[in-house]
Every structure is written in structure tokens, then in C-alpha cells.
Design a protein around this motif. Sequence first.
Motif, PDB file in Angstrom:
ATOM      1  N   ALA A  43       0.833  -1.211   0.000  1.00 47.63           N
ATOM      2  CA  ALA A  43       0.000   0.000   0.000  1.00 47.63           C
ATOM      3  C   ALA A  43       0.868   1.262   0.000  1.00 47.63           C
ATOM      4  O   ALA A  43       0.559   2.246  -0.688  1.00 47.63           O
ATOM      5  CB  ALA A  43      -0.934  -0.009   1.210  1.00 47.63           C
ATOM      6  N   MET A  44       1.977   1.246   0.751  1.00 41.90           N
ATOM      7  CA  MET A  44       2.870   2.407   0.815  1.00 41.90           C
ATOM      8  C   MET A  44       3.561   2.664  -0.520  1.00 41.90           C
ATOM      9  O   MET A  44       3.724   3.809  -0.946  1.00 41.90           O
ATOM     10  CB  MET A  44       3.931   2.193   1.900  1.00 41.90           C
ATOM     11  N   LYS A  45       3.982   1.582  -1.157  1.00 41.78           N
ATOM     12  CA  LYS A  45       4.765   1.708  -2.386  1.00 41.78           C
ATOM     13  C   LYS A  45       3.993   2.410  -3.488  1.00 41.78           C
ATOM     14  O   LYS A  45       4.591   3.036  -4.380  1.00 41.78           O
ATOM     15  CB  LYS A  45       5.206   0.313  -2.845  1.00 41.78           C
ATOM     16  N   HIS A  46       2.683   2.338  -3.431  1.00 37.42           N
ATOM     17  CA  HIS A  46       1.874   2.892  -4.517  1.00 37.42           C
ATOM     18  C   HIS A  46       1.084   4.123  -4.089  1.00 37.42           C
ATOM     19  O   HIS A  46       0.024   4.417  -4.629  1.00 37.42           O
ATOM     20  CB  HIS A  46       0.979   1.803  -5.084  1.00 37.42           C
ATOM     21  N   VAL A  47       1.643   4.830  -3.128  1.00 36.10           N
ATOM     22  CA  VAL A  47       1.099   6.128  -2.736  1.00 36.10           C
ATOM     23  C   VAL A  47       1.566   7.173  -3.744  1.00 36.10           C
ATOM     24  O   VAL A  47       2.747   7.209  -4.107  1.00 36.10           O
ATOM     25  CB  VAL A  47       1.567   6.489  -1.307  1.00 36.10           C
ATOM     26  N   GLY A  48       0.649   8.016  -4.187  1.00 35.72           N
ATOM     27  CA  GLY A  48       0.990   9.017  -5.194  1.00 35.72           C
ATOM     28  C   GLY A  48       1.078  10.427  -4.662  1.00 35.72           C
ATOM     29  O   GLY A  48       1.183  11.378  -5.436  1.00 35.72           O
ATOM     30  N   THR A  49       1.051  10.588  -3.334  1.00 32.80           N
ATOM     31  CA  THR A  49       1.134  11.917  -2.720  1.00 32.80           C
ATOM     32  C   THR A  49       2.444  12.041  -1.943  1.00 32.80           C
ATOM     33  O   THR A  49       3.083  11.034  -1.628  1.00 32.80           O
ATOM     34  CB  THR A  49      -0.047  12.141  -1.757  1.00 32.80           C
ATOM     35  N   PRO A  50       2.847  13.278  -1.597  1.00 25.42           N
ATOM     36  CA  PRO A  50       4.127  13.447  -0.889  1.00 25.42           C
ATOM     37  C   PRO A  50       4.129  12.863   0.527  1.00 25.42           C
ATOM     38  O   PRO A  50       5.190  12.543   1.060  1.00 25.42           O
ATOM     39  CB  PRO A  50       4.310  14.964  -0.841  1.00 25.42           C
TER      40      PRO A  50
END
Length: 704
Positions: free
Chosen positions: A498-505
Motif C-alpha cells: 500500500a505504501m509503495k503505490h502512494v501518489g502523494t508526498p
Amino acid sequence: MLGICRGRRKFLAASLTLLCIPAITWLYLFAGSLEDGKPVSLSPLESQPHSPRYTASSQRDRESLEVRMREVEEENRALRRQLSLAQGRGPAHRRGNHSKTYSMEEGTGDSENLRAGIVAGNSSECGQQPVVEKCETIHVAIVCAGYNASRDVVTLVKSVLFHRRNPLHFHLIADSIAEQILATLFQTWMVPAVRVDFYNADELKSEVSWIPNKHYSGIYGLMKLVLTKTLPANLERVIVLDTDITFATDIAELWAVFHKFKGQQVLGLVENQSDWYLGNLWKNHRPWPALGRGYNTGVILLLLDKLRKMKWEQMWRLTAERELMGMLSTSLADQDIFNAVIKQNPFLVYQLPCFWNVQLSDHTRSEQCYRDVSDLKLQKQLSELDEDDLCYEFRRERFTVHRTHLYFLHYEYEPASDNTAVTLVAQLSMDRLQMLEAICKHWEGPISLALYLSDAEAQQFLRYAQGSEVLMGRHNVAYHIVYKEGQFYPVNLLRNVAMKHVGTPYMFLSDIDFLPMYGLYEYLRKSVIQLDLANTKKAMIVPAFETLRYRLSFPKSKAELLSMLDMGTLFTFRYHVWTKGHAPTNFAKWRTATTPYRVEWEADFEPYVVVRRDCPEYDRRFVGFGWNKVAHIMELDAQEYEFIVLPNAYMIHMPHAPSFDITKFRSNKQYRICLKTLKEEFQQDMSRRYGFAALKYLTAENNS
């Protein structure tokens, strides 16, 4: 799964065999033909049945030797044919707009040519009943774009894998979304003898964008027309499939049909099973020209080498240009153009039996095409570890590769222009599905979720989500399916996905059982600026509370929460069972705090934090229950993150039945022993990585 041959070794073995077998054979026959040290004639003309030494036994021996000799001679001829085929195959070269190549198993495939990308030729001996050699690679091309098509491709690939016996090479013409999803899926899908090449579909748009198309597939529905140009020049044949196909038998049976092509036949197609091209579906219905009922292009066999020699590119373009002058657009994308070409050149097509493309839409004759097939089962190979280790099962989980399907549903998010957006990160299994709608109502920002599901549960989730107005109304929620494998819940692997595909800063590292306060998203965005999170190593703590009531009037402000805390409706999180986990937050100070304040790390501290996207991952050795968050917070402290408590933020844990893993922790002594062992190993690793600074963790653990 059947083993895969090694090409060069096979070539060498064949050569040596050809040299050795004749000599060995004649030695064997010569030795076997000696009787009492004297040679015995094998020729029936030279046999002497009247001789006293001639017996029924010797007659049988001689006949047996003659049969064996003929068998060896036949094997010799077969080996010569294979050797001549191997010598005729040139080295493989790849060209075109490949973006990435993936192999499911290192070192598998039909010779080093497969590892290079393509097995040239793909031919096998053709007899009365054509078969596919077990080492022959089967090439499959699929055009795939977007989230929904990627999900369909998974079903297609699974059906092919379920029945296959041969190595497979998938050629995926994909847009950037599909490539991201499917590249991760194939990298994490431990299936042997499968290779995947990606081709950039966006680079092919200019080849077909001039064709108006009314079909829902859009521009991607025309890309099968340019496969001769897109796929490697030395690839001779390929099976082309639509994403909504499901296989019910071994795909090698379809591959074998190539041997039945004769003359100028270069296209293998099933007759269309609807009346579309007959032009009688409604008044003034005017389809593109077709031969009889026309052909359906959901399944195509392409002889690429012959198509290129026939100048296929020029052939279909001229046909399309001519027909578009009257038709103005296509209705069924590439299928209309294929049929128009076949109408003018009927010799190009080899008609496949209809069971190779059963079309289950309305107004078809699909019931005439059903056939029975037998089932085959895939076998999973597990990593070899020391099974004498009492914690073997725990250690194996750390190295287990889980098949992962990114963006299972449509995802769309427009980043905030001020670079303050925060993504809520969480993981869940099927028994926590009911929390999704509530979280979406409390948190309006983007969400990244990793769901641990079986294949059946993934379909149940799909139906659940599609039936929810709340979930379907949110396109900024990314659902990543991690498929079940092993006996423990891989909690930290899920968090990492889930973390790897975060698109925000920034990320809010939460758990699925918590409901954030209303307005927390906007509050965190302001706090990010206030605490200069972009330029400092800080972890903003969101204080955690809990309720034991399944029905709760959620507090709309800090004042209301404090009132409920005083009345005993709410408690600080894990106050009754694990006070140390959140005690360093200093709830007494938080009650009156109006500005953020710093707290120090303490043993077993496991707060919920907001951090930059580049923060360390969770340690995968911790599975199931225990120390999964504690280890991560310790890692942040070792990397000198400051822990800052936010004075006006809160989250509330909602009650639920105990998880299966916490039940095992409480009831299984060996579980607790292994967790302790893993903790000690983690602390030793910390000491190696951070040196003297990590000594405090050992001291704190001994004093706790």
C-alpha cells in the motif's frame, strides 16, 4: 508442471547420441548374437531349424534382437530429424517498442533463445495427428489497456496456466496503467516457464488513429491489425486473444492447429456465431462486408512470417481506406477490417472449429460449440528452508512471494498543486470489508489499501464494491489485491504494498479498524506546512482512542471527545491490555495542548503517524500478530525522526472480533517463543545497521 528443456544441452546430447548409438547398438547386437563363443546368423535365410542347436528359445532371442535393432534405427532417424531442426533455427533477436521483459522463473525456457526473448521457428514434426513438443514455446499476444481490462487479463492468464503443459511467452500490448499493474502481477506470480514482453500501446496509436471506430474498445480495439509490425521480426506465429477469453483446455491444442494451415492460409479464425454480418438484425442494418457470417477476431492464429511476405500492412490499409469511404467508421473495430480483407481474399483464412471461440453473447449459436475438457492442476513450489527450525513457518513467510494485482478497481487522482496531499494507508482482509464505507465518509483524501484475499474473495469484493454507491463514488481509493499464500497474515508486506503505490508526498499510516476524525485530511495538510515536513524528518502522531461500543455517536470535536473520555464512553487505545504501546503520546498533556509537542521514543511505542513518502518500509519478518508496528517506529527513531504529537487530531478504534492471529498468539506458546526470537534478531540487525546508537533499544527492551 512439466520440466522445460535446455536448448544447448539438448543439441549437444542429440549430437553425441547420433555418434554413439550406432556403435553401441551393433556392439549390443554382436554380443547378443554370440552363442558359445560362435556367431549366430540373424538372417531368416541363414537359420537352420533342423540343427540340434537350434531351439525355440534361440529363435525368440533372435527375433527380439531384430525388433530391438529396428527400434534403434527408428530412434536414430528421429534424432537426425530433431538435430536438423535444431540446426535450422537461428539465434533470437528482439526488436520493436519493448518496454520490459519478465520471466517467471530464472533460467527456464526453451534454450537460451527463450531467455533472449523469442524462440525462432516454433516448429515441430507434423504427422497425421499434429502435436506440440513439450519444450516448444507457445506465443500469445494480448492488447490490454486500463484497469478493467487488466483484471480481465488475469482471469484469461489463469485459465491458460491451469491447463498448459508448455512454456508460454506472453506479448502484452499495454498502456502505462496496464503495464504497471501486470508487470507487478507477473513479477510476484511465481509460475515457472512463463515470459512476458510489454509493448507500448501509446506508441502504436498513430498507426490506427486515422480509423474512426464506434466500438467501446476505442483505439486499442484496432491494434491487432499492426501486430506484424509490432511483434519481433523473427517471431513466426502467435495466438492473439481478447481479454475476455477463458480457456477450458490446454492452449497447446490450439497451437497445434498451425500445422493444418495449407497454401496461403495465414489467419486462423472461428466463424462469427451471431447474425451481425448477415445484415438482418434490424431495419437498415448495414454491416461491413464479410464472407458469409463473417469471422470473430476474439481468437486469431497469425502466421506472422507469411503475412509480412504478403505485405499485410499494405493489404489491410488499402481495404480499410476503400471501405471507409462508404461506411465512414468501424462498428466492431479490427473485426470489421479483418472481414473486409477476407471477403476480397478468402484463401487467407483457415476456419477453426467453433469450440475454439464460443461466443456467449445474445443471438449467437454458441450451444453448438460446447465440448468436454479434462482438468489439470497447477503445483506450487515452495522455497526450501531448514524444516528442523522450530520457527520454520515464520521464516518461510518472510520469503514467500505473493501474487499481487495493483489497482483492482479504477483509480484516478489529481495531485494537489500545493504538494500537501496526504494518502491514508491501510491493509485489510475480508472480515474488515465493512469498514471501507465508513472510512470513505470520514476521509475525503486519497486512500491506498492492500487487501489480503483469495481468488474467490476477490470476486466477492468486486461485487461488494460495485454494489456500493459510496465506494463507486470514490475514484481516489486504490485497491491492491495481495493473494493468499501461507498460514500467516503478512501484515507488513501488505503495508509495504500500500505504501509503495502512494501518489502523494505524505502518508498517514493507519489501520483499517480506525475511523479518523472528521476533517482530519485538511488538518493534516495544514500541519504538513506548519511543521515543515517537506524539509525535516518528522513523524506526526495522531493520538489513538478506542470504544467498546459497536454503535457510537462519533465525536465531532476534541471537546466532545474529552467529554466522552471522562464519561467512559471512550478510552485511550489499548488502555486495558497494552498501555505501553501508546503511553509515550502523553495523553494527559494532549488534553490541554494547543500546539504540537515533541515526545521521545520508548520501548514498545507504536503510534499512528504521518510521514513523508520516502520513509522506511515495514520489516517483513513480522507476520500475524506482534511487533509489526513497534519495529517500524524503532526504525524511524534510529533514523532520527522526531515524533511530534498533533494537539487537535484524533482517531478512534472500532470494536471487532479478535483476529485469528491474535488468538494464535494467546493460545500457542511456540508462537510467542518465535516472536521473541524474531524480535531479538531484529534488534541484532539494528545494531549492525546503526551501531552504537542502537544500543538503547537493547537496554530499553531489557528494562521493560
